[in-house]
Design a protein around this motif. Sequence first.
Motif, PDB file in Angstrom:
ATOM      1  N   ASP A 385       0.829  -1.203   0.000  1.00  0.00           N
ATOM      2  CA  ASP A 385       0.000   0.000   0.000  1.00  0.00           C
ATOM      3  C   ASP A 385       0.866   1.257   0.000  1.00  0.00           C
ATOM      4  OD1 ASP A 385      -2.755   1.228   0.333  1.00  0.00           O
ATOM      5  OD2 ASP A 385      -1.725   2.059   2.075  1.00  0.00           O
ATOM      6  N   ASP A 389       0.731   3.949  -2.868  1.00  0.00           N
ATOM      7  CA  ASP A 389       0.313   5.280  -2.449  1.00  0.00           C
ATOM      8  C   ASP A 389       1.306   6.339  -2.918  1.00  0.00           C
ATOM      9  OD1 ASP A 389      -1.066   7.326  -1.219  1.00  0.00           O
ATOM     10  OD2 ASP A 389      -0.302   6.878   0.784  1.00  0.00           O
ATOM     11  N   GLN A 393       0.504   9.210  -5.762  1.00  0.00           N
ATOM     12  CA  GLN A 393       0.532  10.637  -5.428  1.00  0.00           C
ATOM     13  C   GLN A 393       1.529  11.387  -6.300  1.00  0.00           C
ATOM     14  OE1 GLN A 393      -1.801  11.693  -3.685  1.00  0.00           O
ATOM     15  NE2 GLN A 393      -2.458   9.767  -2.752  1.00  0.00           N
ATOM     16  N   ASN A 462      -0.471  15.195   0.059  1.00  0.00           N
ATOM     17  CA  ASN A 462      -0.661  13.744   0.017  1.00  0.00           C
ATOM     18  C   ASN A 462       0.659  13.016  -0.192  1.00  0.00           C
ATOM     19  OD1 ASN A 462      -3.446  13.880   0.373  1.00  0.00           O
ATOM     20  ND2 ASN A 462      -3.865  13.993  -1.814  1.00  0.00           N
ATOM     21  N   ALA A 466       2.462  10.334   2.140  1.00  0.00           N
ATOM     22  CA  ALA A 466       2.833   9.020   1.609  1.00  0.00           C
ATOM     23  C   ALA A 466       4.296   8.688   1.874  1.00  0.00           C
ATOM     24  CB  ALA A 466       2.548   8.960   0.106  1.00  0.00           C
TER      25      ALA A 466
END
Length: 495
Positions: A385, A389, A393, A462, A466
């Motif tokens: 993940d 991610d 982003q 974001n 991340a």
Amino acid sequence: MTPRSLHRTTLALAMGAALLLVLAACAPIPKLEQPGQTLDGDIAARQLGLTNGSGQAVDQQWWKQFGDAQLDALVDQAMAQSPSLALARARIARAAAMTENAEANERPNAALDASVTRQRITENGIYPVPLAGSIRTFGNVQAGLSYEWDFFGRHEAELKAALGQKRAAEADAAAARLSVANAITKAYVALARSQAQSRLLQEQVALRQQGFELVRQRSEAGLDNTQELRQAEAPLPDLQRQQLVLQEQQTLLRNQIAALTGQGPSGTATLQATLPRSLDWQQAPSLDLLGRRPDLAAARARVEASAQDVRAARTRFYPSVSLSAFVGLNAIGLDELFKSGSRQWGGGPALSLPLFDAGHLRANLRGSAAEQDAAIASYNAAVLDAVRDASDQFASLQSLRQQQTAQDALVANADSQYSLAQQRFQAGLVNRLAVINAQQSRVTQQRGQLDLQAQTVDAQINLIRALGGGYADPATQPSASASTSPAPQTSASRS
């Protein structure tokens, strides 16, 4: 007890210990499957375009890079008053207490007991007359000392497991702080975007009203027909609806910021946000930054702690060897308690082997092994993940920058058209309506530009999240690992 009898007792206990150690080899320890393997996130990360290197560092107070003092104050207030952070601190305190408890198992235990008992002595017991059948006061003062040798590493494993859980709790707290800072900053940016859009929309409504008024005048003069009048009037209700939507967004965002900062809605009722400048982030996210994410650090710590839990559960099948001693005073009648004849003392080793555990130890071991497998699976899922991610982003940020370039060109074109319309109007070649239409088109493109600016800042927020928000895992300091999945210690074998 004479020295000779003490020697015999010690020899007998030593022989018994040898026998128990032999029996321990035959203890019914269940055979477990090998634990799962932790993923190497480097391969997946490189396939998704992440670089292998130090990359562009992230400051732990990354929100201050936007240069907005009002935003800084809101984040600081949230860090001090957020209930979720208070919960994280409580979990750290609980993990620290568990660590202290595990550390205490490695030290000798000392106790001091004192008691006074008023008792009728049975006539049919061990006490002779005149004690039998009488009511007497029993006094006892005793100090004891005990220590269990950690021959098979159970205390060490329990301590390492507790330390791992404490590191996980600390990483969870860092993840909670990052989440709060991320939520505050995103809400602030969204509020700034909504308020700026509201101002541009108000300007657009004013232009539409001016245009409608001109068409109405031309219609009354017979220069335009009713259809053209209705076309000029049609956009106004939709623009007014958009203004109401923006006002609702602003109320909800203010309420969100108020909740995150631990205050009532009235505390942010008049908050006016400014859209922060976007950061100069040119490099692709790197593996070492990705490996510092606090959620990955917490998952790594739990994998290591679970391996130690399995080790501790296994050692419970082996003998425990302890030594205890006591010294004190005991007497019938408090007036006799502190006389020399009331002294008592004793001590010696003790051995214990759980041969008949009714399945409790086997169930505990299998449960610990299942917890280890779950921790490894959770870690692997977190690695995948995290890689996805960060890649998503960064891809979004790159796309938004390209869109910004195209939108900047559209704004420049709209500015040029507006300038040309003003020149043609001043030269008497077009009417005022052409200038208003050109200005409306210019504001529309400015609204699109504003949206992309806000989306770019949001994408940078974001991406910072991340990449862990500048978190530095104490377990990897001072030399940070360059891998998204530094090998957690899962133990080589469980069989």
